[in-house]
Scaffold this active site. Sequence first.
Site, short mmCIF file in Angstrom:
data_model
loop_
_atom_site.label_atom_id
_atom_site.label_comp_id
_atom_site.label_asym_id
_atom_site.label_seq_id
_atom_site.Cartn_x
_atom_site.Cartn_y
_atom_site.Cartn_z
CG ASP A 43 31.36 -36.04 -22.15
OD1 ASP A 43 30.31 -35.33 -22.86
OD2 ASP A 43 32.27 -35.04 -22.69
CG ASP A 91 29.75 -31.78 -27.90
OD1 ASP A 91 29.26 -30.48 -28.05
OD2 ASP A 91 30.87 -31.26 -27.45
#
Length: 395
Positions: A118, A173
């Site tokens: 991330d 994601d």
Amino acid sequence: MTDAIGLQDAAAHDPARAARGATSGPGHRTLTVEESLDFAAGQVRRLVTDSPGKLPTYTSGGKWVFDDDPWAPNWSGGFLTGMMWVFARRTGDPWWREQAERYCRQVEPRKSDPGTHDIGFVLEPSWGRWFDWTGDAHAREVLVEGGRTMAARLQEVGGYLSTWVDPGSTFIDVMMNVGIIFRAAKYADDPELAEIALRHCRTTRRHLVRGDGSTLHEGWFDTDSGEFLRAATHQGHRADSTWARGQAWAIYGFTTAYAHTGHADLLDTARRAADYYVRNTPDGVPPNDWLDPGRAPRREASAAAITAAGLLHLGAALGEQHGWAYRRYALDVLARLRSTEYLAADSAGWEGVLRHATYHERNGLGIDESVMWGDYYLVEALDLAAGPTPGPSPR
């Protein structure tokens, strides 16, 4: 490819309705774009003032939770910081810039974090906005290092960027985190980095995007052969269903990849993902998963906020002729989110901006609450809808 406007009954998207936005339900009012931005700024200012340096992920009972994220390595600090940059640019208030820079420095060590996929979520809204607005040389350096760290997650045999879960795992994601690799490639003049990001995009397109434009949450690969093994999910209803926030990540992520590369196959994927969302979400705000078996499943407003921002970018990428329908749908979604049904403006004591979002339904985290990315992408979409602010960038 059919434009989004052709995917639903025309009456649901007539020009007059699009112009005025969705109507609020009983007891709710709809704020203007500027009023919504002002409310969001007030909520963020209160959080920063009352709990300086804290980087919450979700609320409980409308109150921000300051414990460590129990599900994933913390990935929300960039969203809070990104909102500060939006408010700094829109208002010209030096307090906002001071806070944005302070919080950027707080998350800067994540540029070298090998334990998360991330990094883009952490650095793009924070240091990326700093660089985009000012051209700051150090911000550029941070983004290059962050992009190199993210690129190191490449599983060479399978051609994908792995998650923190396992070397054999990738998430939809991750499409939101390839942008920082493309940035690093450009800033460092390193085409090998760009190739890594592009390989991941095309592996994701092949294995995590279905023919109808819907998406898998997670794909598992054999790390020795690179063979795709199976679909899975952590936050959706089941492996063969479609988790709404993952669909939103796909819309936004493939649009971003196209913006960096100009490759038509990536733009086509963004459009197919967008068309699936539009077909299945007539009121703009989806459930956590479209196959949720509940008779009246809870809405997942953060997915709607991400989609609104992503569709505004997609509409701009396509131009007026092909992009107007996506923009119109996005503005309709945004009007729905500006209602106090979702915006917390009339919810006394609520600390977030956007209500009725969910973090992790399976794990019972942040269900029907506010989440930091929901607030951030709502603010981004509002900022895009409001248009540019006057005055030069402070370079």
